[in-house]
Design a protein around this motif. Structure first.
Motif: not given
Length: 82
Positions: A32-39
């Protein structure tokens, strides 16, 4: 075992920062990317222990599926025992 897996993911989701959660997912074989983790955290912020017994609501599953795509969504569902 299924309930334990779901609870572990929920606990980590609420207790880890973005980077730690990204690393935890990677250790489980889910990139997972950091952006995906946040979402993902925003989508699941209302997660509760009852989901371990009743399952993840369909609306939430659809949002996660849209975010991760078919392959990674299936991987995540397998990891949490769903």
């Amino acid at each position: 075992m299924k309930t334990i897996q779901v609870l572990q993911w929920f606990e980590n989701l609420k207790g880890m920062n973005d980077s730690e959660l990204k690393d935890f997912a990677k250790q489980q074989g889910l990139e997972l990317s950091l952006e995906e983790v946040q979402k993902l955290q925003k989508i699941l912020r209302h997660a509760n222990i009852s989901w371990a017994l009743t399952g993840i609501p369909k609306e939430v599953q659809k949002k996660v599926h849209k975010l991760l795509g078919d392959k990674r969504y299936k991987k995540l569902m397998k990891l949490v025992g769903m």
